[in-house]
Design an enzyme around this catalytic site. Sequence first.
Site, PDB file in Angstrom:
ATOM      1  N   SER A 120       0.802  -1.218   0.000  1.00  0.00           N
ATOM      2  CA  SER A 120       0.000   0.000   0.000  1.00  0.00           C
ATOM      3  C   SER A 120       0.839   1.275   0.000  1.00  0.00           C
ATOM      4  CB  SER A 120      -0.939   0.023   1.211  1.00  0.00           C
ATOM      5  OG  SER A 120      -0.231   0.325   2.382  1.00  0.00           O
ATOM      6  N   LYS A 158       1.393   4.372   7.310  1.00  0.00           N
ATOM      7  CA  LYS A 158       0.604   5.196   6.386  1.00  0.00           C
ATOM      8  C   LYS A 158       1.047   6.655   6.461  1.00  0.00           C
ATOM      9  CE  LYS A 158      -2.360   2.112   4.795  1.00  0.00           C
ATOM     10  NZ  LYS A 158      -1.552   0.971   5.277  1.00  0.00           N
TER      11      LYS A 158
END
Length: 200
Positions: A120, A158
Amino acid sequence: MKNLTRRQQEIYDYLIEKQYYFDQPPTHDELCRALGLSSRGSLHKHIQALVEAGLVEPMDRSHRGIRLVDPGEPEAGIPFLGSIAAGRPIEAVTQPEFMQVPDELLGSSPCYILQVRGDSMIEAGILDGDYVVIEQRDSARNGEIVVALVNNEEATLKRIEQQPGQVILHPANASMTAMTYTTAEVAIQGVLRGLLRSYH
């Protein structure tokens, strides 16, 4: 280490100061003469206290002396604490291993290493299997890549966006969507400092 008395500290300081001048570690008699002690028995008690504190060790019977304990080499590197998801959150697993890292990748606060699992964050140049160097911090600026602990049980890597009452964790992969949480659901555990990659 237990606290030393003034005399015990004096003996230890003498051993430290003179350690490179001794052909061999000093005997109790030599220490008594050097430190102006009249009682060999009293010296023995002080030496025993230093032994118990882990600072010196007795030599074999033939030498009847004492020597400083070698503290050994300090632990090299910074701790590797397992894996972290760059896809869906997974728990970071603690492992007692250390890895060496260039000084340029370290921050002013303590750092640790995690191995990335998932894709991701590929558009930020962070690939599956990479090792990331994380500086321990509990706050971050918007746009920084962070280790976020979600619901106090799972960690994820993230890019963070903080707004009043909510935290948005953005992937760096166009095929994935951001995840939105309340501020109470997310705790920042560190900020990305660097990246290590093996081409094996």
